[in-house]
Write a protein that holds these residues in place. Structure first.
Motif, PDB file in Angstrom:
ATOM      1  N   LEU A 176     -15.488   5.010 -28.367  1.00 50.61           N
ATOM      2  CA  LEU A 176     -14.882   6.144 -27.687  1.00 50.61           C
ATOM      3  C   LEU A 176     -13.930   6.840 -28.647  1.00 50.61           C
ATOM      4  N   PHE A 177     -14.166   8.153 -28.862  1.00 50.02           N
ATOM      5  CA  PHE A 177     -13.371   8.947 -29.803  1.00 50.02           C
ATOM      6  C   PHE A 177     -13.421   8.345 -31.205  1.00 50.02           C
ATOM      7  N   GLY A 178     -14.592   7.802 -31.572  1.00 53.58           N
ATOM      8  CA  GLY A 178     -14.763   7.249 -32.901  1.00 53.58           C
ATOM      9  C   GLY A 178     -14.168   5.876 -33.102  1.00 53.58           C
ATOM     10  N   VAL A 179     -13.659   5.246 -32.032  1.00 59.27           N
ATOM     11  CA  VAL A 179     -13.035   3.919 -32.129  1.00 59.27           C
ATOM     12  C   VAL A 179     -13.840   2.942 -31.284  1.00 59.27           C
ATOM     13  N   ALA A 180     -14.091   1.748 -31.835  1.00 62.95           N
ATOM     14  CA  ALA A 180     -14.819   0.708 -31.105  1.00 62.95           C
ATOM     15  C   ALA A 180     -13.827  -0.072 -30.236  1.00 62.95           C
ATOM     16  N   TRP A 181     -14.065  -0.059 -28.936  1.00 65.26           N
ATOM     17  CA  TRP A 181     -13.190  -0.759 -27.984  1.00 65.26           C
ATOM     18  C   TRP A 181     -13.915  -2.003 -27.473  1.00 65.26           C
ATOM     19  N   SER A 182     -13.316  -3.162 -27.705  1.00 66.71           N
ATOM     20  CA  SER A 182     -13.913  -4.409 -27.244  1.00 66.71           C
ATOM     21  C   SER A 182     -13.779  -4.541 -25.728  1.00 66.71           C
ATOM     22  N   LEU A 183     -14.791  -5.117 -25.109  1.00 69.24           N
ATOM     23  CA  LEU A 183     -14.777  -5.338 -23.664  1.00 69.24           C
ATOM     24  C   LEU A 183     -14.323  -6.749 -23.295  1.00 69.24           C
ATOM     25  N   GLN A 184     -13.787  -7.476 -24.280  1.00 66.85           N
ATOM     26  CA  GLN A 184     -13.366  -8.851 -24.019  1.00 66.85           C
ATOM     27  C   GLN A 184     -12.240  -8.907 -22.985  1.00 66.85           C
ATOM     28  N   GLY A 185     -11.273  -7.975 -23.105  1.00 67.17           N
ATOM     29  CA  GLY A 185     -10.177  -7.950 -22.142  1.00 67.17           C
ATOM     30  C   GLY A 185     -10.662  -7.643 -20.735  1.00 67.17           C
ATOM     31  N   LEU A 186     -11.614  -6.697 -20.636  1.00 72.65           N
ATOM     32  CA  LEU A 186     -12.189  -6.371 -19.334  1.00 72.65           C
ATOM     33  C   LEU A 186     -12.927  -7.566 -18.753  1.00 72.65           C
ATOM     34  N   SER A 187     -13.668  -8.275 -19.601  1.00 72.73           N
ATOM     35  CA  SER A 187     -14.391  -9.448 -19.135  1.00 72.73           C
ATOM     36  C   SER A 187     -13.427 -10.512 -18.624  1.00 72.73           C
ATOM     37  N   GLY A 188     -12.323 -10.742 -19.353  1.00 73.70           N
ATOM     38  CA  GLY A 188     -11.338 -11.733 -18.910  1.00 73.70           C
ATOM     39  C   GLY A 188     -10.711 -11.354 -17.587  1.00 73.70           C
ATOM     40  N   ALA A 189     -10.388 -10.058 -17.437  1.00 74.29           N
ATOM     41  CA  ALA A 189      -9.783  -9.600 -16.187  1.00 74.29           C
ATOM     42  C   ALA A 189     -10.753  -9.755 -15.020  1.00 74.29           C
ATOM     43  N   LEU A 190     -12.032  -9.446 -15.258  1.00 72.36           N
ATOM     44  CA  LEU A 190     -13.028  -9.587 -14.197  1.00 72.36           C
ATOM     45  C   LEU A 190     -13.245 -11.050 -13.824  1.00 72.36           C
ATOM     46  N   LEU A 191     -13.203 -11.947 -14.829  1.00 77.21           N
ATOM     47  CA  LEU A 191     -13.324 -13.374 -14.541  1.00 77.21           C
ATOM     48  C   LEU A 191     -12.166 -13.858 -13.676  1.00 77.21           C
ATOM     49  N   TYR A 192     -10.966 -13.378 -13.991  1.00 73.77           N
ATOM     50  CA  TYR A 192      -9.800 -13.775 -13.200  1.00 73.77           C
ATOM     51  C   TYR A 192      -9.909 -13.244 -11.773  1.00 73.77           C
ATOM     52  N   MET A 193     -10.326 -11.989 -11.633  1.00 68.90           N
ATOM     53  CA  MET A 193     -10.472 -11.412 -10.299  1.00 68.90           C
ATOM     54  C   MET A 193     -11.567 -12.111  -9.519  1.00 68.90           C
ATOM     55  N   LEU A 194     -12.632 -12.534 -10.217  1.00 72.01           N
ATOM     56  CA  LEU A 194     -13.699 -13.283  -9.562  1.00 72.01           C
ATOM     57  C   LEU A 194     -13.162 -14.598  -9.019  1.00 72.01           C
ATOM     58  N   GLY A 195     -12.374 -15.292  -9.837  1.00 74.79           N
ATOM     59  CA  GLY A 195     -11.786 -16.548  -9.384  1.00 74.79           C
ATOM     60  C   GLY A 195     -10.823 -16.349  -8.239  1.00 74.79           C
TER      61      GLY A 195
END
Length: 304
Positions: A176-195
């Motif tokens: 996004l805007f020439g910068v690579a943004w990792s989805l690791q933080g999003l994955s961790g947040a979704l795992l926590y919300m799932l739990g």
């Protein structure tokens, strides 16, 4: 039909401290800490065989390593800091599962059901106003723990599949805007919300099924959210305490794991039963019943 009783909600919101004190008095009158101790003790006996049964059953359809990783992650929610020891024992058992006979399997199934049986009896004490007017057939009580074990197995299967998908997402990135943004933080947040969502649903289902009689899902959700919030606070305090201040390993040595697991289960059982007490007191407010607690007493026959 309104989701919640307007008068009861007005009372609770308008007098939160009074309602909290009412719940605490009711919990004390019902010997809540004593009941929680019994639930915690039998949970300690049940947790290892229950996890072993679930892992052995699901290992036929899911990679065992992935399954153990997921179960270990969510066991941290139940026994902070001690899930590794339990997973290690389960993994060792899984390596020798071919040696398990039908007698050992039935024995493990029996011990896995003990915690649910004791929890049902504890719920009967807290919801005594229902037991006086409704009865549950003994066959339903006998089959209820095994139905719950089956549901937990199905839930573990779903959670493992979803968690695996979220971990795959976490390994990806977007530009996004020439910068690579990792989805690791999003994955961790979704795992926590799932739990967190799974915890609320699990506790709410316990409040729906375990007490005698029919409980509205809205009331069960009140207890589930209450117990989840309190346990999340307690869990983070336990993690902080065991990692910074605790010297329990110096005092108990090789018994440290059992003591810490028992202590965590004791707190969890207390908060679980307190959530049930919140529901019971809310029901009394809805029905306009006397909210003053009636302590449990033991009567002795008069001398003839």
């Amino acid at each position: 039909m309104p989701i919640l009783n307007r008068n009861a909600v007005t009372y609770v919101v308008g007098h939160p401290l009074r309602f909290l004190l009412q719940c605490l008095k009711g919990f004390k009158a019902n010997q809540g800490l004593l009941l929680a101790g019994a639930v915690a003790y039998y949970s300690l006996l049940s947790i290892v065989p229950l996890v072993m049964l679930v892992v052995v059953a699901l290992s036929h359809v899911i990679d065992p390593a992935e399954l153990l990783e997921t179960i270990g992650h969510y066991l941290e929610w139940l026994v902070p800091g001690q899930s590794k020891a339990i997973v290690t024992e389960v993994a060792h058992f899984l390596e020798h599962r071919d040696l398990v006979g039908w007698f050992l399997g039935l024995t493990m199934l029996f011990f896995s059901s003990l915690a649910f049986t004791v929890l049902e009896n504890a719920m009967c004490v807290i919801f005594l106003h229902r037991v006086d007017t409704r009865k549950r057939h003994y066959m339903i009580s006998a089959m209820l723990p095994y139905c719950y074990i089956l549901c937990l197995g199905i839930g573990a299967l779903v959670v493992t599949l979803v968690a695996g998908s979220l971990q795959v997402i976490g390994a990806e990135s977007v530009r996004l805007f020439g910068v690579a943004w990792s989805l690791q933080g999003l994955s961790g947040a979704l795992l926590y919300m799932l739990g967190l969502a799974g915890e609320v649903l699990l506790l709410s289902s316990i409040y729906m099924v375990m007490p005698v009689g029919t409980l509205r899902w809205q009331h069960a959700l009140i207890g589930g959210v209450t117990a989840t919030v309190l346990w999340e606070i307690a869990r983070h305090v336990l993690v902080w305490y065991f990692t910074t201040l605790s010297q329990v390993n110096v005092v108990y040595g090789s018994m440290t794991t059992a003591i810490v697991v028992m202590f965590s289960l004791e707190i969890g059982a207390t908060l679980l039963l307190f959530g049930a007490q919140v529901i019971a007191e809310y029901e009394k407010v809805v029905r306009g019943e006397d909210t003053s607690p009636q302590p449990m007493t033991t009567t002795t026959p008069e001398a003839g």
